[in-house]
Design a protein around this motif. Sequence first.
Motif, PDB file in Angstrom:
ATOM      1  N   GLY A   1       0.844  -1.196   0.000  1.00  0.00           N
ATOM      2  CA  GLY A   1       0.000   0.000   0.000  1.00  0.00           C
ATOM      3  C   GLY A   1       0.873   1.236   0.000  1.00  0.00           C
ATOM      4  O   GLY A   1       1.612   1.478   0.964  1.00  0.00           O
TER       5      GLY A   1
ATOM      6  N   GLY B   1      -0.259   4.558  -0.619  1.00  0.00           N
ATOM      7  CA  GLY B   1      -0.963   5.830  -0.543  1.00  0.00           C
ATOM      8  C   GLY B   1      -0.060   6.784   0.236  1.00  0.00           C
ATOM      9  O   GLY B   1       1.097   6.462   0.539  1.00  0.00           O
TER      10      GLY B   1
ATOM     11  N   MET C   1       0.101   7.475   3.350  1.00  0.00           N
ATOM     12  CA  MET C   1       0.653   6.911   4.588  1.00  0.00           C
ATOM     13  C   MET C   1       1.630   5.775   4.305  1.00  0.00           C
ATOM     14  O   MET C   1       2.695   5.685   4.925  1.00  0.00           O
ATOM     15  CB  MET C   1      -0.477   6.440   5.517  1.00  0.00           C
TER      16      MET C   1
ATOM     17  N   ASN D   1       2.274  -1.811  -4.559  1.00  0.00           N
ATOM     18  CA  ASN D   1       0.991  -1.105  -4.531  1.00  0.00           C
ATOM     19  C   ASN D   1       0.111  -1.644  -5.650  1.00  0.00           C
ATOM     20  O   ASN D   1       0.610  -2.015  -6.714  1.00  0.00           O
ATOM     21  CB  ASN D   1       1.216   0.398  -4.728  1.00  0.00           C
TER      22      ASN D   1
ATOM     23  N   ILE E   1      -5.953  -7.943  -0.858  1.00  0.00           N
ATOM     24  CA  ILE E   1      -4.525  -8.198  -1.117  1.00  0.00           C
ATOM     25  C   ILE E   1      -4.082  -9.491  -0.424  1.00  0.00           C
ATOM     26  O   ILE E   1      -3.553 -10.415  -1.051  1.00  0.00           O
ATOM     27  CB  ILE E   1      -3.662  -7.023  -0.610  1.00  0.00           C
TER      28      ILE E   1
ATOM     29  N   LEU F   1      -1.579  -1.875   9.647  1.00  0.00           N
ATOM     30  CA  LEU F   1      -1.739  -0.513  10.170  1.00  0.00           C
ATOM     31  C   LEU F   1      -2.865   0.231   9.462  1.00  0.00           C
ATOM     32  O   LEU F   1      -2.989   1.449   9.567  1.00  0.00           O
ATOM     33  CB  LEU F   1      -0.418   0.254  10.034  1.00  0.00           C
TER      34      LEU F   1
ATOM     35  N   ILE G   1      -2.417   4.151  13.293  1.00  0.00           N
ATOM     36  CA  ILE G   1      -1.519   5.315  13.335  1.00  0.00           C
ATOM     37  C   ILE G   1      -2.374   6.517  13.713  1.00  0.00           C
ATOM     38  O   ILE G   1      -3.385   6.794  13.051  1.00  0.00           O
ATOM     39  CB  ILE G   1      -0.862   5.538  11.959  1.00  0.00           C
TER      40      ILE G   1
ATOM     41  N   THR H   1      -1.384   9.761  13.998  1.00  0.00           N
ATOM     42  CA  THR H   1      -0.851  11.074  13.615  1.00  0.00           C
ATOM     43  C   THR H   1      -0.735  11.140  12.084  1.00  0.00           C
ATOM     44  O   THR H   1      -0.656  10.098  11.429  1.00  0.00           O
ATOM     45  CB  THR H   1       0.532  11.301  14.253  1.00  0.00           C
TER      46      THR H   1
ATOM     47  N   THR I   1       0.713  12.014   8.114  1.00  0.00           N
ATOM     48  CA  THR I   1       1.914  11.535   7.413  1.00  0.00           C
ATOM     49  C   THR I   1       3.193  12.319   7.735  1.00  0.00           C
ATOM     50  O   THR I   1       4.252  11.688   7.859  1.00  0.00           O
ATOM     51  CB  THR I   1       1.697  11.522   5.887  1.00  0.00           C
TER      52      THR I   1
HETATM   53  P1  NDP Z   1      -5.914   5.896   1.604  1.00  0.00           P
HETATM   54  O1  NDP Z   1      -6.706   5.667   2.841  1.00  0.00           O
HETATM   55  O2  NDP Z   1      -6.576   6.632   0.500  1.00  0.00           O
HETATM   56  O3  NDP Z   1      -5.372   4.487   1.047  1.00  0.00           O
HETATM   57  C1  NDP Z   1      -4.746   4.427  -0.192  1.00  0.00           C
HETATM   58  C2  NDP Z   1      -4.161   3.066  -0.408  1.00  0.00           C
HETATM   59  O4  NDP Z   1      -5.187   2.047  -0.378  1.00  0.00           O
HETATM   60  C3  NDP Z   1      -3.482   2.960  -1.777  1.00  0.00           C
HETATM   61  O5  NDP Z   1      -2.334   2.184  -1.636  1.00  0.00           O
HETATM   62  C4  NDP Z   1      -4.558   2.247  -2.591  1.00  0.00           C
HETATM   63  O6  NDP Z   1      -4.045   1.590  -3.714  1.00  0.00           O
HETATM   64  C5  NDP Z   1      -5.024   1.248  -1.551  1.00  0.00           C
HETATM   65  N1  NDP Z   1      -6.279   0.599  -1.932  1.00  0.00           N
HETATM   66  C6  NDP Z   1      -7.515   1.145  -1.944  1.00  0.00           C
HETATM   67  N2  NDP Z   1      -8.419   0.225  -2.343  1.00  0.00           N
HETATM   68  C7  NDP Z   1      -7.739  -0.923  -2.585  1.00  0.00           C
HETATM   69  C8  NDP Z   1      -8.119  -2.236  -2.998  1.00  0.00           C
HETATM   70  N3  NDP Z   1      -9.393  -2.552  -3.233  1.00  0.00           N
HETATM   71  N4  NDP Z   1      -7.144  -3.148  -3.131  1.00  0.00           N
HETATM   72  C9  NDP Z   1      -5.854  -2.849  -2.884  1.00  0.00           C
HETATM   73  N5  NDP Z   1      -5.423  -1.626  -2.478  1.00  0.00           N
HETATM   74  C10 NDP Z   1      -6.362  -0.675  -2.326  1.00  0.00           C
HETATM   75  O7  NDP Z   1      -4.579   6.711   1.905  1.00  0.00           O
HETATM   76  P2  NDP Z   1      -3.504   6.703   3.113  1.00  0.00           P
HETATM   77  O8  NDP Z   1      -2.266   6.078   2.587  1.00  0.00           O
HETATM   78  O9  NDP Z   1      -3.412   8.096   3.587  1.00  0.00           O
HETATM   79  O10 NDP Z   1      -4.123   5.855   4.290  1.00  0.00           O
HETATM   80  C11 NDP Z   1      -3.832   4.484   4.493  1.00  0.00           C
HETATM   81  C12 NDP Z   1      -4.358   4.111   5.876  1.00  0.00           C
HETATM   82  O11 NDP Z   1      -3.677   4.892   6.845  1.00  0.00           O
HETATM   83  C13 NDP Z   1      -5.865   4.365   6.056  1.00  0.00           C
HETATM   84  O12 NDP Z   1      -6.439   3.305   6.771  1.00  0.00           O
HETATM   85  C14 NDP Z   1      -5.893   5.648   6.868  1.00  0.00           C
HETATM   86  O13 NDP Z   1      -7.051   5.763   7.675  1.00  0.00           O
HETATM   87  C15 NDP Z   1      -4.623   5.490   7.719  1.00  0.00           C
HETATM   88  N6  NDP Z   1      -4.109   6.763   8.223  1.00  0.00           N
HETATM   89  C16 NDP Z   1      -3.790   7.769   7.340  1.00  0.00           C
HETATM   90  C17 NDP Z   1      -3.355   8.990   7.807  1.00  0.00           C
HETATM   91  C18 NDP Z   1      -2.968  10.095   6.874  1.00  0.00           C
HETATM   92  O14 NDP Z   1      -2.579  11.174   7.361  1.00  0.00           O
HETATM   93  N7  NDP Z   1      -3.013   9.902   5.556  1.00  0.00           N
HETATM   94  C19 NDP Z   1      -3.236   9.255   9.255  1.00  0.00           C
HETATM   95  C20 NDP Z   1      -3.509   8.101  10.096  1.00  0.00           C
HETATM   96  C21 NDP Z   1      -3.958   6.924   9.579  1.00  0.00           C
HETATM   97  P3  NDP Z   1      -4.164   2.294  -5.156  1.00  0.00           P
HETATM   98  O15 NDP Z   1      -3.045   3.276  -5.221  1.00  0.00           O
HETATM   99  O16 NDP Z   1      -4.027   1.154  -6.096  1.00  0.00           O
HETATM  100  O17 NDP Z   1      -5.516   2.956  -5.244  1.00  0.00           O
END
Ligand code: NDP
Length: 297
Positions: free
Chosen positions: A14, A16, A18, A37, A80, A98, A125, A127, A129
């Motif tokens: 993953g 994204g 975070m 990813n 996944i 996480l 988590i 806090t 990113t």
């Molecule tokens: P997102 O919550 O938008 O998650 C994005 C990620 O999820 C990408 O890697 C995306 O892949 C993947 N994804 C979504 N749907 C699927 C699927 N069906 N199959 C496989 N992968 C999938 O962004 P963040 O990275 O910000 O957050 C990740 C986690 O961290 C969340 O649970 C969030 O609540 C937590 N978090 C985030 C914070 C922040 O500040 N961002 C703070 C604290 C916690 P793809 O690129 O292919 O779409």
Amino acid sequence: MSTYDDQSAVTVLGLGPMGRALAGAFLDAGVRTTVWNRTPGRDGDLVARGAVSAATAAEAVAASPLTVVCVVNYDASDAILRQDDVTDALKSRTVVNLTADTPDRARDTSVWAAAHGIAYLDGAIMTPTPSIGTPDAVFILSGPKDLYDRHHPVLASLGGTHTHLGEDIGRAAAYDIALLDIFWTAMAGYAHALAVARAENVTARELAPFAQGIATILPPLFTEFAGDVDDATYSGDLNPITSAASSMSHIVHAAESHGIDAGLMRIVEGLTRRVIAEGHGTDGFVRVTDLLSRHAR
Ligand code: NDP
């Protein structure tokens, strides 16, 4: 040069905002880091910093004894992890999820992991990113303590504080949900307040310093109310719930006079009035917790 041996290598599933922050912090700490990813092409900067890019999730998890998953929710992490080739590759390895979701999803994942010989820790988590890799990061984890202790040295390279909350695998998600309940309710209140203020020709920037003042009142109240709730004391000596209900009705009337939806505040006012109707008008606002808990299963 890596400061960790390959036993300490980590895979991040993953990428994204975070997931990328987590992988970046592992790399900065010198941990051998493999990334994957669902949508390709999100790992360019990480690879430039030394990450290994895996072509498939199965290849990614096979590269490390520890896999950290951080995706949008548990439907995504299930999609996944529960692919046959990924599940097979994870056997005898550890997954730390996480991703944010509910305690029940964490417990369900734990049952699945145990059935497939996968060691499992759940976490959250608390806090944003930019905190990752700094002393400000906050991680909460739950699950087997020996597993937590084994992987703590690598996870600690993410910076900040790491707290093991207990062996109940759902406990980290339970804290996460409760804390996000505070966060989103407060944010909803702030968004609503800005609309009411704007209707009265007060800009958001004008209100912001005073909003910060209101926010500083809350931390000591959290501590005081925690004692009231745990000890069932609910003292309203300094601010009885009758006064709180009156304040809430002003907000409802002011908002609705401008045609602004006051549904959220109406719900909270309704709860306070039920507490008063039950004969607890001299108690503090947090008596509402008692009312809400009464129907909990
Ligand atoms: P997102 O919550 O938008 O998650 C994005 C990620 O999820 C990408 O890697 C995306 O892949 C993947 N994804 C979504 N749907 C699927 C699927 N069906 N199959 C496989 N992968 C999938 O962004 P963040 O990275 O910000 O957050 C990740 C986690 O961290 C969340 O649970 C969030 O609540 C937590 N978090 C985030 C914070 C922040 O500040 N961002 C703070 C604290 C916690 P793809 O690129 O292919 O779409």
